[in-house]
Motif scaffolding. Sequence first.
Motif, short mmCIF file in Angstrom:
data_model
loop_
_atom_site.label_atom_id
_atom_site.label_comp_id
_atom_site.label_asym_id
_atom_site.label_seq_id
_atom_site.Cartn_x
_atom_site.Cartn_y
_atom_site.Cartn_z
N PHE A 35 -12.13 -6.60 -7.06
CA PHE A 35 -12.37 -6.52 -5.61
C PHE A 35 -12.30 -7.89 -4.94
CE2 PHE A 35 -15.35 -2.89 -6.79
CZ PHE A 35 -14.61 -1.90 -6.18
N THR A 36 -11.84 -7.93 -3.70
CA THR A 36 -12.16 -9.08 -2.84
C THR A 36 -13.54 -8.77 -2.27
OG1 THR A 36 -11.31 -7.99 -0.87
CG2 THR A 36 -9.74 -9.34 -2.15
N ALA A 37 -14.13 -9.76 -1.62
CA ALA A 37 -15.46 -9.53 -1.03
C ALA A 37 -15.41 -8.36 -0.03
CB ALA A 37 -15.94 -10.80 -0.33
N GLU A 38 -14.34 -8.30 0.77
CA GLU A 38 -14.22 -7.25 1.79
C GLU A 38 -14.07 -5.88 1.13
OE1 GLU A 38 -12.27 -10.06 1.79
OE2 GLU A 38 -13.64 -11.04 3.20
N ASP A 39 -13.22 -5.82 0.07
CA ASP A 39 -13.04 -4.54 -0.64
C ASP A 39 -14.37 -4.06 -1.22
OD1 ASP A 39 -10.37 -4.75 -0.18
OD2 ASP A 39 -9.85 -5.46 -2.20
N ALA A 40 -15.10 -5.01 -1.81
CA ALA A 40 -16.36 -4.64 -2.47
C ALA A 40 -17.35 -4.11 -1.44
CB ALA A 40 -16.94 -5.84 -3.21
N GLN A 41 -17.40 -4.77 -0.29
CA GLN A 41 -18.32 -4.32 0.77
C GLN A 41 -17.95 -2.91 1.22
OE1 GLN A 41 -17.94 -7.94 2.99
NE2 GLN A 41 -20.12 -7.94 3.43
N ALA A 42 -16.64 -2.67 1.38
CA ALA A 42 -16.19 -1.34 1.81
C ALA A 42 -16.52 -0.31 0.73
CB ALA A 42 -14.68 -1.37 2.07
N HIS A 43 -16.36 -0.70 -0.55
CA HIS A 43 -16.65 0.22 -1.64
C HIS A 43 -18.14 0.61 -1.65
CE1 HIS A 43 -15.48 2.17 -5.34
NE2 HIS A 43 -16.57 1.69 -5.93
N ILE A 44 -19.00 -0.40 -1.46
CA ILE A 44 -20.45 -0.13 -1.45
C ILE A 44 -20.80 0.76 -0.25
CG2 ILE A 44 -22.73 -1.23 -1.14
CD1 ILE A 44 -21.68 -1.72 -3.90
N ARG A 45 -20.13 0.49 0.88
CA ARG A 45 -20.40 1.33 2.06
C ARG A 45 -20.07 2.80 1.77
NH1 ARG A 45 -18.80 -2.80 5.34
NH2 ARG A 45 -16.64 -2.10 5.35
N ASN A 46 -18.95 3.00 1.03
CA ASN A 46 -18.56 4.38 0.69
C ASN A 46 -19.54 5.03 -0.26
OD1 ASN A 46 -16.29 4.43 2.21
ND2 ASN A 46 -14.92 3.74 0.56
N LEU A 47 -20.10 4.21 -1.15
CA LEU A 47 -21.03 4.77 -2.15
C LEU A 47 -22.41 5.06 -1.58
CD1 LEU A 47 -20.32 2.44 -5.23
CD2 LEU A 47 -19.62 4.81 -4.94
N SER A 48 -22.80 4.30 -0.55
CA SER A 48 -24.16 4.44 -0.04
C SER A 48 -24.34 5.83 0.59
CB SER A 48 -24.47 3.34 0.97
OG SER A 48 -23.61 3.49 2.06
N VAL A 49 -25.53 6.36 0.39
CA VAL A 49 -25.80 7.72 0.87
C VAL A 49 -26.59 7.62 2.18
CG1 VAL A 49 -26.94 9.91 0.28
CG2 VAL A 49 -25.91 8.50 -1.53
N PRO A 50 -25.99 8.00 3.31
CA PRO A 50 -26.72 7.84 4.59
C PRO A 50 -27.93 8.77 4.68
CG PRO A 50 -24.52 8.80 4.91
CD PRO A 50 -24.67 8.59 3.44
N LEU A 51 -28.98 8.30 5.32
CA LEU A 51 -30.19 9.11 5.52
C LEU A 51 -30.34 9.38 7.02
CD1 LEU A 51 -32.71 7.02 3.37
CD2 LEU A 51 -31.62 9.17 2.70
#
Length: 380
Positions: free
Chosen positions: A109-125
Amino acid sequence: MRILIVGAGVSGATLARSLADAGNPVRVVEAKPHPGGHCHTERDARTGIMKHAFGPHIFHSDDMDVWSFVSRFAEFRPFALEVKANVAGRLFSLPINLNTLNQFFGRQFTAEDAQAHIRNLSVPLDHDPRNFEEQAISSIGEALYNAFFKGYTQKQWGRPPDQLPADIFKRLPLRFTKDNNYFHHSRIGIPQEGYTALVEKMLRHPLITVEYDTKFRRDGGDHEFDQVFYTGGLDAFFNFEFGRLPYRSLRFEDFIVTGDFQESAIVTYPDPEVPYTRISEHKKFAPWETHEKSLCSREFSFECGENDVPFYPVNLAAGSALLDRYRYEATQLRNVSFVGRLATFKYLDMDVAIGQARHAAAVTIGCLTTDLPVPAFFQP
Ligand SMILES: Cc1cc2nc3c(=O)[nH]c(=O)nc-3n(C[C@H](O)[C@H](O)[C@H](O)COP(=O)(O)OP(=O)(O)OC[C@H]3O[C@@H](n4cnc5c(N)ncnc54)[C@H](O)[C@@H]3O)c2cc1C
């Protein structure tokens, strides 16, 4: 003014030295036969290695007043802590950073890719996270939470993560750089001769009298002092009148190997099947020394009983009426100040404990020079 300080850990010693430096005689009583409290270090007789007796301690701070104060009493050697997590036999960098993410997901990952990946994984409440688990899953998603935090947190606190406050998770950094350093403070180091030598030197002053093997009890004649600074357990001060505050204790299982044992000074074991939480390799906290053998400690966490040593105060998401009760009682006392990690029932890093003790001493000195009453309770 007759001043008593209960406890010769970093809080008690800082109070004593700061008050003595300002010309005030103080008496310190310490239940143990040595100073240093929880930061106690001692040479292991079998290997000659400096052992961090109650768990590994690395000094890290951005507080320059605290730094210049402690630097008077020890030579600090720079120290860069890298922590690894052993997950199913594979080692990952902690806290989670770009290296961890690349390794875990098998990507570059680049830093931006990793951030986007984590955003996709996070479960919104649909509400603010109410506990550790909700905070973790809504920040990093289930896969990373399950691998790095779920089992570790359950073992460390002996409670399901959904009973623990969200704050604990919020304090854990998540970095999108390849920097494996655990701490990011302007000053990070370990005293060359250990923490006990540092605290001993703090207490070496003509106006400080220290009595070891001396346990303070509230009904034990403290009335002869105008001001008491108490750094022991909050509930112990009141003789556990309303019950015991919850703590976790630790048991250390030491072993010695020839050569080196592990890749970094601390390796954590988040897997629930492994009964310990981490292994510390003591000689790696003194890389300026050479030792053929290596002393390591496996760390087991358990609920603190009556005869155990309290390590970590347990703060629950639901709060604690018992703690509120003790805090209330403490504020009702005159001439007693509660300072330090046990007396305030808070996890405090050393620099924070020292900073608070410096503040408490400064307020006291200010009162003494202006004839004002010393405030009785310092709450962080
Ligand atoms: C496992 C672990 C690892 C840690 N690692 C780090 C780290 O890497 N970096 C960091 O900055 N901080 C670390 N800390 C936090 C650090 O240990 C505390 O900041 C520090 O111990 C606070 O010092 P204190 O003087 O407030 O309390 P303590 O060290 O607990 O000292 C209190 C003293 O009072 C004495 N006492 C208690 N009751 C009585 C009584 N009735 N009569 C007489 N004496 C009494 C005790 O014997 C003790 O010596 C760690 C803590 C733990 C639990």
